[in-house]
Design an enzyme around this catalytic site. Structure first.
Site, PDB file in Angstrom:
ATOM      1  N   CYS A   1      -3.305   1.804   6.656  1.00 49.29           N
ATOM      2  CA  CYS A   1      -3.493   1.130   7.953  1.00 49.29           C
ATOM      3  C   CYS A   1      -3.938   2.090   9.047  1.00 49.29           C
ATOM      4  O   CYS A   1      -4.614   1.697   9.984  1.00 49.29           O
ATOM      5  CB  CYS A   1      -2.206   0.447   8.371  1.00 49.29           C
ATOM      6  SG  CYS A   1      -0.844   1.616   8.597  1.00 49.29           S
TER       7      CYS A   1
ATOM      8  N   GLU B   1       4.324  -4.471  12.028  1.00 45.81           N
ATOM      9  CA  GLU B   1       3.387  -3.353  11.842  1.00 45.81           C
ATOM     10  C   GLU B   1       2.203  -3.918  11.082  1.00 45.81           C
ATOM     11  O   GLU B   1       2.294  -4.156   9.879  1.00 45.81           O
ATOM     12  CB  GLU B   1       4.046  -2.258  11.002  1.00 45.81           C
ATOM     13  CG  GLU B   1       5.341  -1.717  11.561  1.00 45.81           C
ATOM     14  CD  GLU B   1       5.117  -0.832  12.747  1.00 45.81           C
ATOM     15  OE1 GLU B   1       4.118  -0.109  12.772  1.00 45.81           O
ATOM     16  OE2 GLU B   1       5.936  -0.882  13.671  1.00 45.81           O
TER      17      GLU B   1
ATOM     18  N   ASN C   1       0.787  -1.239   0.000  1.00 43.85           N
ATOM     19  CA  ASN C   1       0.000   0.000   0.000  1.00 43.85           C
ATOM     20  C   ASN C   1       0.820   1.292   0.000  1.00 43.85           C
ATOM     21  O   ASN C   1       0.397   2.275  -0.596  1.00 43.85           O
ATOM     22  CB  ASN C   1      -1.053  -0.013   1.106  1.00 43.85           C
ATOM     23  CG  ASN C   1      -0.475  -0.016   2.485  1.00 43.85           C
ATOM     24  OD1 ASN C   1       0.680  -0.417   2.686  1.00 43.85           O
ATOM     25  ND2 ASN C   1      -1.249   0.415   3.459  1.00 43.85           N
TER      26      ASN C   1
HETATM   27  P1  NAD Z   1       0.255  -9.252   3.396  1.00 45.00           P
HETATM   28  O1  NAD Z   1       0.371  -9.708   4.798  1.00 45.00           O
HETATM   29  O2  NAD Z   1      -0.638 -10.000   2.477  1.00 45.00           O
HETATM   30  O3  NAD Z   1       1.678  -9.252   2.663  1.00 45.00           O
HETATM   31  C1  NAD Z   1       2.759  -8.478   3.150  1.00 45.00           C
HETATM   32  C2  NAD Z   1       4.076  -9.101   2.726  1.00 45.00           C
HETATM   33  O4  NAD Z   1       4.236 -10.357   3.382  1.00 45.00           O
HETATM   34  C3  NAD Z   1       4.208  -9.384   1.232  1.00 45.00           C
HETATM   35  O5  NAD Z   1       5.512  -9.008   0.821  1.00 45.00           O
HETATM   36  C4  NAD Z   1       4.031 -10.885   1.155  1.00 45.00           C
HETATM   37  O6  NAD Z   1       4.688 -11.480   0.052  1.00 45.00           O
HETATM   38  C5  NAD Z   1       4.686 -11.322   2.449  1.00 45.00           C
HETATM   39  N1  NAD Z   1       4.293 -12.644   2.939  1.00 45.00           N
HETATM   40  C6  NAD Z   1       3.112 -13.292   2.761  1.00 45.00           C
HETATM   41  N2  NAD Z   1       3.137 -14.504   3.367  1.00 45.00           N
HETATM   42  C7  NAD Z   1       4.360 -14.612   3.952  1.00 45.00           C
HETATM   43  C8  NAD Z   1       4.998 -15.602   4.728  1.00 45.00           C
HETATM   44  N3  NAD Z   1       4.376 -16.748   5.034  1.00 45.00           N
HETATM   45  N4  NAD Z   1       6.262 -15.384   5.167  1.00 45.00           N
HETATM   46  C9  NAD Z   1       6.902 -14.240   4.878  1.00 45.00           C
HETATM   47  N5  NAD Z   1       6.359 -13.261   4.132  1.00 45.00           N
HETATM   48  C10 NAD Z   1       5.102 -13.436   3.677  1.00 45.00           C
HETATM   49  O7  NAD Z   1      -0.150  -7.725   3.499  1.00 45.00           O
HETATM   50  P2  NAD Z   1      -0.579  -6.730   2.325  1.00 45.00           P
HETATM   51  O8  NAD Z   1      -1.906  -7.177   1.806  1.00 45.00           O
HETATM   52  O9  NAD Z   1       0.545  -6.574   1.377  1.00 45.00           O
HETATM   53  O10 NAD Z   1      -0.744  -5.342   3.105  1.00 45.00           O
HETATM   54  C11 NAD Z   1      -1.952  -4.883   3.635  1.00 45.00           C
HETATM   55  C12 NAD Z   1      -1.939  -4.987   5.146  1.00 45.00           C
HETATM   56  O11 NAD Z   1      -0.819  -4.284   5.657  1.00 45.00           O
HETATM   57  C13 NAD Z   1      -3.146  -4.363   5.803  1.00 45.00           C
HETATM   58  O12 NAD Z   1      -3.632  -5.214   6.809  1.00 45.00           O
HETATM   59  C14 NAD Z   1      -2.593  -3.084   6.427  1.00 45.00           C
HETATM   60  O13 NAD Z   1      -3.314  -2.616   7.529  1.00 45.00           O
HETATM   61  C15 NAD Z   1      -1.219  -3.487   6.772  1.00 45.00           C
HETATM   62  N6  NAD Z   1      -0.336  -2.324   6.898  1.00 45.00           N
HETATM   63  C16 NAD Z   1       0.070  -1.939   8.143  1.00 45.00           C
HETATM   64  C17 NAD Z   1       0.885  -0.825   8.305  1.00 45.00           C
HETATM   65  C18 NAD Z   1       1.354  -0.401   9.668  1.00 45.00           C
HETATM   66  O14 NAD Z   1       2.213   0.459   9.736  1.00 45.00           O
HETATM   67  N7  NAD Z   1       0.834  -0.951  10.744  1.00 45.00           N
HETATM   68  C19 NAD Z   1       1.280  -0.085   7.192  1.00 45.00           C
HETATM   69  C20 NAD Z   1       0.852  -0.497   5.936  1.00 45.00           C
HETATM   70  C21 NAD Z   1       0.048  -1.625   5.808  1.00 45.00           C
END
Ligand code: NAD
Length: 477
Positions: free
Chosen positions: A282, A248, A150
């Site tokens: 987020c 996060e 995002n």
């Molecule tokens: P996601 O969890 O689907 O994927 C994030 C990353 O994790 C990707 O690079 C993905 O390839 C990797 N990943 C997936 N499975 C994995 C595994 N088993 N082991 C290691 N890596 C793995 O998240 P998304 O859909 O890309 O992002 C959206 C989410 O992120 C929302 O829930 C949002 O709230 C959150 N977010 C939080 C913050 C914060 O600062 N708290 C900031 C931005 C986004």
């Protein structure tokens, strides 16, 4: 022919024979490029490069490390327009917001570089007459940064800059949805004098590349931004080697609007919060508790904003307020939550359906009233341009409803009464509270979630310290 990007390892772009992953433009669903789906061997190569580079990097004076960071931020500024264009195409951000993301990223790197002369330790009083006790802050070693889609470009800096200035080296894995900007970032890093192996990039899927990175025994810290489900899985996997995690995760930010609030300000700030990045942020308002006396005036103002929203393909126009959602799964999730809310008795005032633009993953800006605490729309992260509103009769009720959530990232309140504002600051159980302003954190703050929103945090001094570990030295002389 579709371009195939190459991983950046040990200061070189590495041709590779593993499987590939397609990257699509969410506004049109057209293929933009391919990236490698890096396997265990490729990930091991990147971690090994980072491990070899780390001791030499740590030995450099912090101010020298900061100089390399400033070279990177200068490169980003030089290419700011191209970089923003890439983010627009692969992530679906509006042109304005993509530009803000690139500029903020460069500023963030400079901000973290400024810590070079401010990193300090402690001298602790000893019980012995002839002893000094020193507490040093040392780098952890190799950091793995796993990113969401995002704010894909900014998140590279949020992981890399504090890691590098404190003497760690890093391996970044971007989201498979938005990796192109990260490969372009690596291309610019390659044009600087940064010593080889300090910054490495491997692309791929979570279950292949991500898992391999988390499982690698030479990774000292996994800093992850993404969903709760993946964060939880990473924590379980990391437990095998007892690798540290910094997580996060998601949010479900409540916004409280009291009867004495400036309703123009509240409606505009909360509306912006819902359409910025198509609601895929987020920290942005995901549910509203409005005091009964303000309900009508507040909803009328919001409804106008929602109806007037300009949305579409952000590559085509530079005056849009909103682009598409990231993919079909996101579109399905948002549609399902709105349908459930309707069935459960909520009223959809605007939108409420997939936008008919002929292509891509667009959803209409959607305003919902008559929401209740038991509805999924008030409990689950929507991550789309949908705002549900519930009426309350007091601040106490609003705070109680706000805190009743598995998430604890951000929260906000709109009121002209200082006592109400301070009560909210005392009683809201969230990592952040915004009072009479938009939901947007400062780089010198500390962005950290409670409950399922995460472990640890980012930004500012406290975020920087997450990339260090302590070393205590007893000097008897
Ligand atoms: P996601 O969890 O689907 O994927 C994030 C990353 O994790 C990707 O690079 C993905 O390839 C990797 N990943 C997936 N499975 C994995 C595994 N088993 N082991 C290691 N890596 C793995 O998240 P998304 O859909 O890309 O992002 C959206 C989410 O992120 C929302 O829930 C949002 O709230 C959150 N977010 C939080 C913050 C914060 O600062 N708290 C900031 C931005 C986004």
């Amino acid at each position: 022919m579709t371009k195939l990007y190459q991983n950046y390892i040990d200061g070189q772009f590495v041709a590779d024979s593993t499987d590939v992953v397609g990257v699509f433009n969410p506004a049109t669903n057209s293929l933009l490029a391919n990236i490698p789906d890096s396997d265990e061997a490729m990930v091991a190569r990147a971690v090994e490069a980072a491990r070899r580079a780390q001791p030499g990097w740590e030995k450099l004076p912090p101010i020298v490390r900061a100089g390399y960071l400033r070279q990177i931020s200068a490169k980003l500024r030089e290419h700011r327009l191209d970089l923003a264009g890439i983010i627009v195409r692969e992530q679906g951000k509006t042109q304005q917001l993509a530009q803000v993301e690139v500029d903020f990223t460069a500023d963030y790197i400079d901000y973290m570089a400024e810590w070079a002369r401010r990193l300090d330790g402690e001298i602790i009083t000893s019980d012995r007459a002839n002893e000094n006790i020193f507490l040093f802050r040392k780098p952890i070693g190799v950091v793995a940064g796993i990113l969401p889609w995002n704010f894909p470009f900014f998140l590279i800096a949020r992981k890399m800059a504090p890691a590098l200035v404190t003497g760690n080296t890093i391996v970044i894995k971007p989201s498979e949805e938005t990796p192109i900007n990260a490969y372009e970032f690596a291309r610019l890093v390659a044009e600087t004098d940064l010593p080889r192996g300090v910054f490495n990039l491997v692309g791929g899927l979570g279950k292949s590349t991500g898992e391999a990175l988390v499982l690698h025994p030479d990774v000292g810290l996994i800093t992850f931004t993404g969903s709760v489900a993946t964060g939880s899985r990473i924590m379980q996997t990391a437990a095998r080697n007892l690798t540290r995690v910094n997580l996060e995760l998601g949010g479900k930010a409540p916004a409280i609007v009291l009867a004495d609030a400036d309703l123009d300000l509240a409606a505009k700030a909360i509306y912006d919060s819902r359409v910025i990045n198509t609601g895929q942020v987020c920290n942005c308002a995901e549910r509203v508790y409005v005091e009964r006396g303000a309900h009508e005036g507040f909803v009328n103002r919001l409804e106008k904003h929602f109806r007037d929203t300009r949305y579409g393909d952000p590559s085509e126009r530079d005056d849009l307020q909103m682009g598409p959602l990231i993919n079909q799964a996101a579109l399905d999730k948002v549609s399902t939550l709105v349908e459930q809310a309707r069935r459960d008795g909520a009223t959809v005032l605007t939108g409420g359906k997939v936008a008919d633009l002929g292509q891509g993953f667009h959803y209409e800006p959607t305003l919902i009233v008559d929401a209740r605490r038991d509805m999924n729309i008030m409990r689950k992260e929507i991550f789309g341009p949908v705002l549900p509103i519930q009426v309350v009769d007091s601040l106490d009720e609003a705070i109680e409803l706000s805190n009743d959530s598995e998430f604890g990232l951000t929260s906000s309140i709109f009121t002209r009464n200082i006592n109400s504002a301070m009560q909210a600051a005392r009683e809201l159980r969230f990592g952040e509270t915004y009072i009479n302003r938009e939901n947007f954190e400062a780089m010198q703050g500390f962005h950290a979630g409670r409950r399922k929103s995460g472990i640890g945090g980012a930004d500012g001094k406290h975020g920087l310290l997450e990339f260090t570990e302590t070393h205590i030295v007893y000097l008897q002389a």
